[in-house]
Design a protein around this motif. Structure first.
Motif, PDB file in Angstrom:
ATOM      1  N   LEU A  86      11.419  53.338  31.695  1.00 34.92           N
ATOM      2  CA  LEU A  86      12.785  52.834  31.602  1.00 34.92           C
ATOM      3  C   LEU A  86      13.702  54.031  31.688  1.00 34.92           C
ATOM      4  CD1 LEU A  86      14.951  50.649  31.064  1.00 34.92           C
ATOM      5  CD2 LEU A  86      14.697  51.188  28.633  1.00 34.92           C
ATOM      6  N   ASP A  87      14.423  54.145  32.789  1.00 27.36           N
ATOM      7  CA  ASP A  87      15.327  55.280  33.006  1.00 27.36           C
ATOM      8  C   ASP A  87      14.624  56.612  32.776  1.00 27.36           C
ATOM      9  OD1 ASP A  87      17.382  53.484  33.591  1.00 27.36           O
ATOM     10  OD2 ASP A  87      18.062  53.414  31.517  1.00 27.36           O
ATOM     11  N   GLY A  88      13.369  56.704  33.219  1.00 31.16           N
ATOM     12  CA  GLY A  88      12.606  57.940  33.114  1.00 31.16           C
ATOM     13  C   GLY A  88      11.825  58.094  31.821  1.00 31.16           C
ATOM     14  N   ARG A  89      12.043  57.221  30.853  1.00 28.04           N
ATOM     15  CA  ARG A  89      11.349  57.282  29.558  1.00 28.04           C
ATOM     16  C   ARG A  89      10.098  56.415  29.625  1.00 28.04           C
ATOM     17  NH1 ARG A  89      13.630  53.938  24.417  1.00 28.04           N
ATOM     18  NH2 ARG A  89      11.674  53.901  23.283  1.00 28.04           N
ATOM     19  N   SER A  90       8.959  56.943  29.196  1.00 25.14           N
ATOM     20  CA  SER A  90       7.710  56.183  29.196  1.00 25.14           C
ATOM     21  C   SER A  90       7.736  55.109  28.123  1.00 25.14           C
ATOM     22  CB  SER A  90       6.518  57.104  28.941  1.00 25.14           C
ATOM     23  OG  SER A  90       6.325  57.939  30.044  1.00 25.14           O
ATOM     24  N   VAL A  91       7.280  53.910  28.506  1.00 26.73           N
ATOM     25  CA  VAL A  91       7.213  52.778  27.588  1.00 26.73           C
ATOM     26  C   VAL A  91       5.829  52.159  27.749  1.00 26.73           C
ATOM     27  CG1 VAL A  91       8.153  50.490  27.070  1.00 26.73           C
ATOM     28  CG2 VAL A  91       9.697  52.322  27.774  1.00 26.73           C
ATOM     29  N   GLU A  92       5.146  51.951  26.632  1.00 23.13           N
ATOM     30  CA  GLU A  92       3.835  51.298  26.654  1.00 23.13           C
ATOM     31  C   GLU A  92       4.035  49.794  26.661  1.00 23.13           C
ATOM     32  OE1 GLU A  92       0.735  52.825  26.817  1.00 23.13           O
ATOM     33  OE2 GLU A  92       1.997  54.555  27.232  1.00 23.13           O
ATOM     34  N   ALA A  93       3.219  49.098  27.438  1.00 19.39           N
ATOM     35  CA  ALA A  93       3.316  47.642  27.525  1.00 19.39           C
ATOM     36  C   ALA A  93       1.922  47.035  27.475  1.00 19.39           C
ATOM     37  CB  ALA A  93       4.013  47.242  28.822  1.00 19.39           C
ATOM     38  N   LEU A  94       1.850  45.818  26.975  1.00 20.02           N
ATOM     39  CA  LEU A  94       0.589  45.079  26.926  1.00 20.02           C
ATOM     40  C   LEU A  94       0.459  44.181  28.139  1.00 20.02           C
ATOM     41  CD1 LEU A  94       0.640  44.032  23.171  1.00 20.02           C
ATOM     42  CD2 LEU A  94      -0.921  45.665  24.243  1.00 20.02           C
ATOM     43  N   PRO A  95      -0.750  43.889  28.563  1.00 19.83           N
ATOM     44  CA  PRO A  95      -0.936  42.964  29.685  1.00 19.83           C
ATOM     45  C   PRO A  95      -0.285  41.619  29.381  1.00 19.83           C
ATOM     46  CG  PRO A  95      -3.030  43.948  29.037  1.00 19.83           C
ATOM     47  CD  PRO A  95      -2.021  44.351  28.014  1.00 19.83           C
ATOM     48  N   GLY A  96       0.429  41.087  30.361  1.00 17.27           N
ATOM     49  CA  GLY A  96       1.074  39.790  30.197  1.00 17.27           C
ATOM     50  C   GLY A  96       2.460  39.829  29.596  1.00 17.27           C
ATOM     51  N   GLN A  97       2.884  40.981  29.081  1.00 23.63           N
ATOM     52  CA  GLN A  97       4.226  41.076  28.520  1.00 23.63           C
ATOM     53  C   GLN A  97       5.275  41.032  29.615  1.00 23.63           C
ATOM     54  OE1 GLN A  97       4.223  44.726  26.098  1.00 23.63           O
ATOM     55  NE2 GLN A  97       4.835  43.454  24.373  1.00 23.63           N
ATOM     56  N   THR A  98       6.415  40.458  29.286  1.00 19.93           N
ATOM     57  CA  THR A  98       7.550  40.552  30.189  1.00 19.93           C
ATOM     58  C   THR A  98       8.205  41.909  29.977  1.00 19.93           C
ATOM     59  OG1 THR A  98       9.082  39.612  28.575  1.00 19.93           O
ATOM     60  CG2 THR A  98       7.988  38.057  30.105  1.00 19.93           C
ATOM     61  N   VAL A  99       9.075  42.266  30.900  1.00 22.39           N
ATOM     62  CA  VAL A  99       9.836  43.511  30.754  1.00 22.39           C
ATOM     63  C   VAL A  99      10.604  43.483  29.437  1.00 22.39           C
ATOM     64  CG1 VAL A  99      11.755  44.851  31.698  1.00 22.39           C
ATOM     65  CG2 VAL A  99       9.992  43.953  33.233  1.00 22.39           C
ATOM     66  N   ALA A 100      11.247  42.362  29.128  1.00 22.50           N
ATOM     67  CA  ALA A 100      12.024  42.251  27.889  1.00 22.50           C
ATOM     68  C   ALA A 100      11.150  42.464  26.660  1.00 22.50           C
ATOM     69  CB  ALA A 100      12.718  40.897  27.816  1.00 22.50           C
ATOM     70  N   ALA A 101       9.975  41.850  26.624  1.00 27.53           N
ATOM     71  CA  ALA A 101       9.076  41.994  25.474  1.00 27.53           C
ATOM     72  C   ALA A 101       8.625  43.438  25.310  1.00 27.53           C
ATOM     73  CB  ALA A 101       7.878  41.067  25.625  1.00 27.53           C
ATOM     74  N   ALA A 102       8.311  44.091  26.409  1.00 21.17           N
ATOM     75  CA  ALA A 102       7.882  45.491  26.345  1.00 21.17           C
ATOM     76  C   ALA A 102       9.010  46.387  25.846  1.00 21.17           C
ATOM     77  CB  ALA A 102       7.394  45.956  27.712  1.00 21.17           C
ATOM     78  N   LEU A 103      10.224  46.138  26.325  1.00 23.63           N
ATOM     79  CA  LEU A 103      11.357  46.950  25.882  1.00 23.63           C
ATOM     80  C   LEU A 103      11.666  46.705  24.406  1.00 23.63           C
ATOM     81  CD1 LEU A 103      13.712  46.764  28.997  1.00 23.63           C
ATOM     82  CD2 LEU A 103      12.054  48.536  28.381  1.00 23.63           C
ATOM     83  N   TRP A 104      11.653  45.446  23.996  1.00 24.83           N
ATOM     84  CA  TRP A 104      11.873  45.136  22.578  1.00 24.83           C
ATOM     85  C   TRP A 104      10.841  45.819  21.699  1.00 24.83           C
ATOM     86  CZ3 TRP A 104      13.058  39.227  21.721  1.00 24.83           C
ATOM     87  CH2 TRP A 104      14.434  39.027  21.764  1.00 24.83           C
ATOM     88  N   ALA A 105       9.568  45.748  22.112  1.00 24.58           N
ATOM     89  CA  ALA A 105       8.497  46.365  21.326  1.00 24.58           C
ATOM     90  C   ALA A 105       8.691  47.878  21.215  1.00 24.58           C
ATOM     91  CB  ALA A 105       7.136  46.050  21.948  1.00 24.58           C
ATOM     92  N   ALA A 106       9.346  48.468  22.209  1.00 25.28           N
ATOM     93  CA  ALA A 106       9.620  49.909  22.198  1.00 25.28           C
ATOM     94  C   ALA A 106      10.920  50.243  21.462  1.00 25.28           C
ATOM     95  CB  ALA A 106       9.673  50.437  23.629  1.00 25.28           C
ATOM     96  N   GLY A 107      11.580  49.223  20.920  1.00 25.75           N
ATOM     97  CA  GLY A 107      12.808  49.454  20.159  1.00 25.75           C
ATOM     98  C   GLY A 107      14.076  49.444  20.990  1.00 25.75           C
TER      99      GLY A 107
END
Length: 100
Positions: free
Chosen positions: A19-40
């Protein structure tokens, strides 16, 4: 209690998106929104007129508040788009950006 334990979920290995050059961990099946929320991250778009921050509002693809640019494609609804390993996500200003 951890929601994953509550649901007895056994998600696969995480993947990395940016996200804008920042690494974000995501789980399989997550939406972009869910992954971003989980990353704060709670806001990833600004409005056209006043530049006010926006993120998820409805969470079901009706309101268009959660728009992001994914892999160069503007106006993607973060609450509907599933993440894929290596996705490049950018915050969106107003109606979206044109890649240089």
């Amino acid at each position: 209690m951890n929601p994953l334990e509550l649901a007895r979920a056994r998600p696969g290995e995480t993947c990395t998106v940016t996200l804008d050059g920042r690494s974000v961990e995501a789980l399989p099946g997550q939406t972009v929104a869910a992954a971003l929320w989980a990353a704060g991250v709670t806001a990833w778009r600004s409005t056209r007129g006043a530049g006010r921050p926006r993120g998820v509002f409805c969470g079901i693809g009706v309101c268009f508040d959660c728009l992001v640019t994914v892999n160069g494609r503007a106006n993607q609804r973060a609450c509907l788009v599933p993440v894929h390993p290596g996705d490049v996500i950018r915050t969106q200003e107003g109606t979206g950006r044109v890649d240089d």
